[in-house]
Design a protein around this motif. Structure first.
Motif, mmCIF file in Angstrom:
data_model
loop_
_atom_site.group_PDB
_atom_site.id
_atom_site.type_symbol
_atom_site.label_atom_id
_atom_site.label_comp_id
_atom_site.label_asym_id
_atom_site.label_seq_id
_atom_site.Cartn_x
_atom_site.Cartn_y
_atom_site.Cartn_z
ATOM 1 N N UNK A 1 -29.745 -16.547 11.618
ATOM 2 C CA UNK A 1 -28.823 -17.298 12.395
ATOM 3 C C UNK A 1 -29.654 -17.726 13.613
ATOM 4 N N UNK A 2 -29.801 -18.896 13.782
ATOM 5 C CA UNK A 2 -30.519 -19.498 15.109
ATOM 6 C C UNK A 2 -29.595 -20.152 15.967
ATOM 7 N N UNK B 1 -28.494 -21.948 10.198
ATOM 8 C CA UNK B 1 -28.268 -20.710 9.269
ATOM 9 C C UNK B 1 -29.292 -20.948 8.122
ATOM 10 N N UNK B 2 -29.982 -20.057 7.690
ATOM 11 C CA UNK B 2 -31.046 -19.966 6.710
ATOM 12 C C UNK B 2 -31.052 -18.782 6.243
ATOM 13 N N UNK B 3 -30.831 -18.598 4.955
ATOM 14 C CA UNK B 3 -30.531 -17.676 4.021
ATOM 15 C C UNK B 3 -32.000 -17.538 3.011
ATOM 16 N N UNK B 4 -32.658 -16.265 2.946
ATOM 17 C CA UNK B 4 -34.010 -16.284 1.992
ATOM 18 C C UNK B 4 -33.226 -16.149 0.623
ATOM 19 N N UNK C 1 -22.659 -14.638 10.614
ATOM 20 C CA UNK C 1 -23.124 -15.335 9.285
ATOM 21 C C UNK C 1 -23.080 -14.433 8.138
ATOM 22 N N UNK C 2 -22.171 -14.733 7.085
ATOM 23 C CA UNK C 2 -22.210 -13.749 6.071
ATOM 24 C C UNK C 2 -22.484 -14.812 4.936
ATOM 25 N N UNK C 3 -23.329 -14.462 4.000
ATOM 26 C CA UNK C 3 -23.838 -15.138 2.799
ATOM 27 C C UNK C 3 -23.364 -14.345 1.566
ATOM 28 N N UNK D 1 -25.912 -11.436 9.290
ATOM 29 C CA UNK D 1 -26.690 -11.460 10.492
ATOM 30 C C UNK D 1 -25.778 -11.820 11.798
ATOM 31 N N UNK D 2 -26.025 -11.267 12.894
ATOM 32 C CA UNK D 2 -24.985 -11.664 13.862
ATOM 33 C C UNK D 2 -25.984 -11.985 15.058
#
Lengths: 107, 150
Positions: B54-55, B70-73, B125-127, B137-138
Motif C-alpha cells: 500500500x503506497x 495498491x499493488x498485490x503480488x 487494504x485487504x486482498x 497491509x495497513x
C-alpha cells in the motif's frame, strides 16, 4: 455530460504486454457529509462504479465510496490480448453513465 | 416576544437535546464501520500480513485528495490471481474507500486512485485471492487538512 480524459501509455502493444490506463473524469463526488450554508445536508451524489472492458470483456472494475476524491482519477493496467475498443464506464448514483473509449492495436 | 418555559417544558427540551447530542457524537467517538466491512469482505477469516503493498504519502497536506497505490503480488494467471482488493480507512465517517476487482486479464494487480481522508488515520487494504485466502497491509497517514468537508 462530462467528457472523461483517458490515456493509454501505448496505442500499440505486443500480445501479452501490459498496457497502462490513466483516466480522469470531472465529477463533484458529493460525499453526503457536507452541509450547505443553511445547515442542510447536501445529498450524496457520487460515481459509485467504474468498469473497463476490452472488446466487451471486463478487465478491471472498481466500486467507489464517498471517500474517493472529487474528479476521480484511476490508473490501472491490463494485459493486451486482442486489438479493439477499450471502453471505460462510470456509473453515477442517479443511474446515468459517463462513457469514454480508446482503441488499442495488438500485434 | 419572550419565550417563557415552565419546568416541564425545560426538562423535555433538555432531554431531547441530550438525545440529539449523544446521537450525533457517538458515531464519531467510536470507530467507524471499517472492522465490520473487513469481516464482511473476508467472511470472518483473518487476513494474513504480506503480499499487499500500500503506497500512500506519510503526511498528506490536503486530505481532500490523497494519492494511493495498491499493488498485490500475484502471478495473475487463471490458476492463481487476485480477485478483489478492498481499501478501508478507520478514521473517516464511513469506513469504505474503494474496492478494486481484478481478473487474469488485468495482468497485474495494481491500481491507483485519489482518496479523501477526514483526519490522520490508518488505511487498510485487504486482498482476496481466487483460492479464498486473504492478505492485508495497513499504513498510517498523517493528515494536515481534513477532507470530507470536515
Amino acid at each position: 455530460m462530462a467528457v472523461p480524459r483517458i490515456k493509454l501509455d501505448r496505442k500499440e502493444a505486443k500480445k501479452g504486454e501490459l498496457v497502462e490506463v490513466k483516466a480522469l473524469v470531472s465529477h463533484v463526488m458529493e460525499s453526503g457529509q457536507r452541509k450547505d450554508s443553511a445547515g442542510k445536508t447536501i445529498p450524496r451524489k457520487i460515481l459509485n462504479k467504474f468498469t473497463c472492458t476490452v472488446n466487451g470483456k471486463a478487465v478491471f472494475s472498481a466500486d467507489f465510496e464517498p471517500a474517493v476524491a472529487a474528479n476521480p482519477y484511476i490508473q490501472f493496467k491490463f494485459k493486451a490480448q486482442e486489438s479493439g475498443k477499450v471502453e471505460l464506464t462510470w456509473t453515477d448514483d442517479d443511474g446515468s453513465k459517463i462513457v469514454g473509449e480508446e482503441t488499442i492495436t495488438v500485434t | 416576544m419572550t419565550l417563557i418555559f415552565n419546568r416541564r417544558q425545560v426538562l423535555a427540551y433538555s432531554a431531547a437535546a441530550a438525545a440529539v447530542l449523544s446521537g450525533t457524537i457517538k458515531p464519531a467517538a467510536a470507530a467507524n464501520d471499517s472492522a465490520e466491512l473487513i469481516k464482511k469482505f473476508t467472511g470472518g477469516k483473518t487476513p494474513q500480513q504480506g503480499r499487499v503493498k500500500l503506497d500512500l504519502p506519510e503526511i498528506a497536506e490536503n486530505g481532500n485528495t490523497v494519492p494511493m497505490t495498491v499493488v498485490v503480488e500475484s502471478p495473475m494467471t487463471e490458476q492463481s490471481y487476485v480477485s478483489d482488493v478492498m481499501v478501508v480507512a478507520d478514521g473517516n465517517p464511513n469506513g469504505g474507500v474503494v474496492t478494486f476487482h481484478f481478473s487474469p486479464a488485468s495482468g497485474v494487480a495494481e491500481a491507483n486512485t485519489r482518496i479523501r481522508l477526514a483526519t490522520s488515520q490508518d488505511i487498510i487494504a485487504v486482498a482476496k485471492m481466487n483460492d479464498g485466502s486473504f492478505f492485508m497491509a495497513s499504513k498510517p497517514v498523517k493528515v494536515t487538512i481534513g477532507g470530507c468537508g470536515g
